[in-house]
Design a protein around this motif. Sequence first.
Motif, mmCIF file in Angstrom:
data_model
loop_
_atom_site.group_PDB
_atom_site.id
_atom_site.type_symbol
_atom_site.label_atom_id
_atom_site.label_comp_id
_atom_site.label_asym_id
_atom_site.label_seq_id
_atom_site.Cartn_x
_atom_site.Cartn_y
_atom_site.Cartn_z
ATOM 1 N N THR A 101 59.217 57.665 55.447
ATOM 2 C CA THR A 101 58.586 56.564 54.985
ATOM 3 C C THR A 101 58.511 56.733 53.196
ATOM 4 O O THR A 101 58.796 57.858 52.665
ATOM 5 N N PRO A 102 58.959 55.430 52.746
ATOM 6 C CA PRO A 102 59.070 55.203 51.260
ATOM 7 C C PRO A 102 57.790 55.934 50.700
ATOM 8 O O PRO A 102 56.647 55.707 51.167
ATOM 9 N N VAL A 103 58.114 56.350 49.641
ATOM 10 C CA VAL A 103 56.856 56.728 48.753
ATOM 11 C C VAL A 103 56.163 55.727 48.126
ATOM 12 O O VAL A 103 56.744 54.863 47.276
ATOM 13 N N ARG A 104 54.908 55.577 48.111
ATOM 14 C CA ARG A 104 54.358 54.440 48.047
ATOM 15 C C ARG A 104 53.659 55.008 46.430
ATOM 16 O O ARG A 104 53.064 55.918 46.112
ATOM 17 N N ARG A 105 53.831 54.044 45.466
ATOM 18 C CA ARG A 105 53.471 54.318 44.025
ATOM 19 C C ARG A 105 51.769 54.074 44.177
ATOM 20 O O ARG A 105 51.158 53.093 44.738
ATOM 21 N N SER A 106 51.102 54.758 43.426
ATOM 22 C CA SER A 106 49.678 54.486 43.367
ATOM 23 C C SER A 106 49.461 53.487 42.449
ATOM 24 O O SER A 106 50.246 53.261 41.580
ATOM 25 N N LEU A 107 48.093 53.043 42.323
ATOM 26 C CA LEU A 107 47.758 51.849 41.580
ATOM 27 C C LEU A 107 47.275 52.191 40.365
ATOM 28 O O LEU A 107 47.179 53.377 40.509
ATOM 29 N N PRO A 108 47.590 51.394 39.342
ATOM 30 C CA PRO A 108 47.111 51.815 38.218
ATOM 31 C C PRO A 108 45.620 52.114 38.068
ATOM 32 O O PRO A 108 44.864 51.361 38.527
ATOM 33 N N THR A 109 45.117 53.293 37.474
ATOM 34 C CA THR A 109 43.901 53.471 37.372
ATOM 35 C C THR A 109 42.990 52.308 36.354
ATOM 36 O O THR A 109 43.767 52.085 35.600
ATOM 37 N N VAL A 110 41.740 52.006 36.783
ATOM 38 C CA VAL A 110 41.138 51.058 36.249
ATOM 39 C C VAL A 110 39.708 51.916 35.742
ATOM 40 O O VAL A 110 39.261 52.528 36.447
ATOM 41 N N SER A 111 39.629 52.214 34.339
ATOM 42 C CA SER A 111 38.626 52.668 33.652
ATOM 43 C C SER A 111 37.354 51.706 33.728
ATOM 44 O O SER A 111 37.514 50.868 32.873
ATOM 45 N N VAL A 112 36.345 52.121 34.484
ATOM 46 C CA VAL A 112 35.141 51.327 34.342
ATOM 47 C C VAL A 112 34.018 51.955 33.697
ATOM 48 O O VAL A 112 33.706 52.946 34.396
ATOM 49 N N ASP A 113 33.685 51.744 32.486
ATOM 50 C CA ASP A 113 32.722 52.287 31.724
ATOM 51 C C ASP A 113 31.359 51.647 31.923
ATOM 52 O O ASP A 113 31.253 50.827 32.753
ATOM 53 N N ARG A 114 30.266 52.466 31.361
ATOM 54 C CA ARG A 114 29.188 51.903 31.629
ATOM 55 C C ARG A 114 28.765 50.566 31.105
ATOM 56 O O ARG A 114 27.841 49.933 31.722
ATOM 57 N N ASN A 115 29.257 50.330 30.045
ATOM 58 C CA ASN A 115 28.696 48.819 29.463
ATOM 59 C C ASN A 115 29.243 47.813 30.128
ATOM 60 O O ASN A 115 28.726 46.715 30.746
ATOM 61 N N THR A 116 30.623 47.989 30.907
ATOM 62 C CA THR A 116 31.062 47.050 31.874
ATOM 63 C C THR A 116 30.215 46.983 32.922
ATOM 64 O O THR A 116 29.869 45.550 33.579
ATOM 65 N N VAL A 117 29.532 47.995 33.622
ATOM 66 C CA VAL A 117 28.649 47.701 34.810
ATOM 67 C C VAL A 117 27.439 47.025 34.319
ATOM 68 O O VAL A 117 27.015 46.322 35.054
ATOM 69 N N VAL A 118 26.849 47.426 33.133
ATOM 70 C CA VAL A 118 25.661 46.902 32.612
ATOM 71 C C VAL A 118 25.786 45.368 32.458
ATOM 72 O O VAL A 118 25.048 44.702 32.671
ATOM 73 N N ALA A 119 26.999 44.902 31.896
ATOM 74 C CA ALA A 119 27.255 43.673 31.653
ATOM 75 C C ALA A 119 27.249 42.776 32.890
ATOM 76 O O ALA A 119 26.929 41.873 32.937
ATOM 77 N N LEU A 120 27.834 43.354 34.023
ATOM 78 C CA LEU A 120 28.087 42.811 35.251
ATOM 79 C C LEU A 120 26.740 42.709 35.978
ATOM 80 O O LEU A 120 26.267 41.698 36.474
ATOM 81 N N VAL A 121 25.812 43.560 35.906
ATOM 82 C CA VAL A 121 24.468 43.580 36.440
ATOM 83 C C VAL A 121 23.701 42.476 35.673
ATOM 84 O O VAL A 121 22.900 41.903 36.444
ATOM 85 N N VAL A 122 23.553 42.497 34.219
ATOM 86 C CA VAL A 122 22.783 41.495 33.483
ATOM 87 C C VAL A 122 23.350 40.304 33.887
ATOM 88 O O VAL A 122 22.591 39.339 34.004
ATOM 89 N N GLY A 123 24.464 40.183 33.938
ATOM 90 C CA GLY A 123 25.172 38.755 34.273
ATOM 91 C C GLY A 123 24.851 38.183 35.746
ATOM 92 O O GLY A 123 24.193 36.921 35.923
ATOM 93 N N GLY A 124 24.697 39.227 37.035
ATOM 94 C CA GLY A 124 24.045 38.631 38.114
ATOM 95 C C GLY A 124 22.770 38.461 38.066
ATOM 96 O O GLY A 124 22.333 37.405 38.711
ATOM 97 N N VAL A 125 21.958 39.242 37.284
ATOM 98 C CA VAL A 125 20.560 38.934 37.108
ATOM 99 C C VAL A 125 20.333 37.453 36.513
ATOM 100 O O VAL A 125 19.340 36.783 37.155
ATOM 101 N N VAL A 126 21.006 37.262 35.523
ATOM 102 C CA VAL A 126 20.762 36.001 34.808
ATOM 103 C C VAL A 126 21.153 34.867 35.585
ATOM 104 O O VAL A 126 20.111 33.704 35.614
ATOM 105 N N LEU A 127 22.251 35.154 36.435
ATOM 106 C CA LEU A 127 22.813 33.829 37.365
ATOM 107 C C LEU A 127 21.942 33.688 38.330
ATOM 108 O O LEU A 127 21.603 32.432 38.861
ATOM 109 N N THR A 128 21.374 34.739 38.938
ATOM 110 C CA THR A 128 20.180 34.524 39.930
ATOM 111 C C THR A 128 19.120 33.968 39.512
ATOM 112 O O THR A 128 18.128 33.115 40.303
ATOM 113 N N ALA A 129 18.748 34.317 38.407
ATOM 114 C CA ALA A 129 17.352 33.662 37.729
ATOM 115 C C ALA A 129 17.656 32.180 37.546
ATOM 116 O O ALA A 129 16.499 31.195 37.705
ATOM 117 N N LEU A 130 18.883 31.755 37.133
ATOM 118 C CA LEU A 130 18.996 30.231 36.902
ATOM 119 C C LEU A 130 18.948 29.377 38.130
ATOM 120 O O LEU A 130 18.575 28.470 38.329
#
Length: 80
Positions: free
Chosen positions: A24-53
């Motif tokens: 079997t050919p060697v599969r290249r791993s996907l590039p690592t995506v660093s998800v920091d705390r600010n990104t998660v907070v921004a996504l949660v706040v965006g979801g809350v705002v859209l739900t409220a609207l």
Amino acid sequence: MFLPKYPDNPTPPPAHTHTPADPTPVRRSLPTVSVDRNTVVALVVGGVVLTALLAAVAVTAISVAIAAVVLRSMLRDHRR
């Protein structure tokens, strides 16, 4: 006359011969995506705002529909 003719060898040859598969050919791993705390907070706040609207739009639509029904009934009673 109609009897089957059986082969002399009691065991039939194997239907599948084992051949080694290509490695079997060697599969290249996907590039690592660093998800920091600010990104998660921004996504949660965006979801809350859209739900409220969305909830605000739904409440507004319901209140406009109720107001239309009330006005319609008042105008109907006024014309009589």
